[in-house]
Design a protein around this motif. Structure first.
Motif, PDB file in Angstrom:
ATOM      1  N   ILE A  81      31.145   9.589  67.509  1.00 31.55           N
ATOM      2  CA  ILE A  81      30.707   8.561  68.642  1.00 31.55           C
ATOM      3  C   ILE A  81      29.526   9.088  69.448  1.00 31.55           C
ATOM      4  O   ILE A  81      29.722  10.506  69.624  1.00 31.55           O
ATOM      5  N   ASP A  82      28.595   8.305  69.981  1.00 32.91           N
ATOM      6  CA  ASP A  82      27.535   9.006  70.613  1.00 32.91           C
ATOM      7  C   ASP A  82      28.008   9.575  71.762  1.00 32.91           C
ATOM      8  O   ASP A  82      27.218  10.601  72.223  1.00 32.91           O
ATOM      9  N   GLU A  83      29.041   9.444  72.730  1.00 36.83           N
ATOM     10  CA  GLU A  83      29.516   9.629  73.800  1.00 36.83           C
ATOM     11  C   GLU A  83      29.961  11.324  73.655  1.00 36.83           C
ATOM     12  O   GLU A  83      30.107  12.037  74.493  1.00 36.83           O
ATOM     13  N   LEU A  84      30.327  11.630  72.410  1.00 38.06           N
ATOM     14  CA  LEU A  84      30.847  12.876  72.180  1.00 38.06           C
ATOM     15  C   LEU A  84      30.073  13.491  71.074  1.00 38.06           C
ATOM     16  O   LEU A  84      30.644  14.514  70.405  1.00 38.06           O
ATOM     17  N   LYS A  85      28.905  13.162  71.176  1.00 36.38           N
ATOM     18  CA  LYS A  85      27.813  13.963  69.884  1.00 36.38           C
ATOM     19  C   LYS A  85      28.022  15.809  69.891  1.00 36.38           C
ATOM     20  O   LYS A  85      28.008  16.000  71.310  1.00 36.38           O
ATOM     21  N   PRO A  86      28.140  16.200  68.784  1.00 35.56           N
ATOM     22  CA  PRO A  86      28.162  17.800  68.842  1.00 35.56           C
ATOM     23  C   PRO A  86      27.069  18.575  69.708  1.00 35.56           C
ATOM     24  O   PRO A  86      25.687  17.924  69.570  1.00 35.56           O
ATOM     25  N   ALA A  87      27.194  19.412  69.797  1.00 36.73           N
ATOM     26  CA  ALA A  87      26.003  20.321  70.615  1.00 36.73           C
ATOM     27  C   ALA A  87      25.641  21.539  69.635  1.00 36.73           C
ATOM     28  O   ALA A  87      26.552  21.719  68.886  1.00 36.73           O
TER      29      ALA A  87
END
Ligand code: ZN
Length: 180
Positions: A81-87
């Motif tokens: 999900i966009d809110e938890l996009k990986p860094a």
């Protein structure tokens, strides 16, 4: 802060299909912010963040008998999900079953990182988090589950899932604030 040098955060199945797709539950939404906060703090401390994501083979996958088609490889539904996009620097492990360890490279990545304690988060407390905890326990990892970073479809499933992980796998159940 405790000695967290050997920790890794594992984020399980925070994918579009589980949050807004065919098998979404309204109970998933409130765990997004706590997971985000945990991941941000972990990255700031140099603690690895590892996503274990359903990535099912179209048509033939055994899980579809139970859940129906979901998180099919290559689809939008199988994306985080966009809110938890990986860094940058995070790890992404595709999986085909409930456990993040089963027939995946998760254990190898954890060993290479020198991890001895996994912080298990995500969806669902009584299924993928529970099965990933089982496999972590079998492999000798310590387990921590911040209670606000997981849930499942029902309150009974949530409390029962966490109680099982705590009792059977010796997990520490805490909150994100206890870790940082
Ligand atoms: Zn699945």
């Amino acid at each position: 802060m405790k000695d967290m040098k050997k920790y890794a955060v594992i984020v399980i199945d925070m994918l579009n299909d589980f949050v807004t797709g065919p098998i979404a539950s309204p109970r998933v939404n409130h765990i997004i912010e706590p997971i985000k906060k945990l991941c941000e703090k972990a990255r700031a401390e140099g603690i690895p963040v590892i996503y274990a994501n359903d990535c099912h083979t179209p048509d033939i996958d055994k899980e579809f008998k139970v859940w129906g088609p979901h998180a099919v490889e290559g689809t939008k539904g199988a994306e985080i999900i966009d809110e938890l996009k990986p860094a940058k620097g995070d790890y992404i492990i595709p999986k085909k079953t409930y456990s993040g360890f089963y027939e995946t490279t998760l254990e190898l990545v954890l060993r290479e990182l020198g991890v001895d304690t996994v912080v298990i988060t995500g969806w669902q407390a009584d299924c993928c988090c529970r099965h990933t905890s089982a496999d972590a326990f079998f492999r000798g990892f310590n387990i921590i589950v911040p209670r606000e970073t997981t849930d499942t479809d029902t309150e009974e499933g949530y409390t029962g899932g966490l109680a099982y992980i705590e009792k059977i796998y010796g997990a520490t159940i805490c909150s994100v604030n206890d870790l940082f």
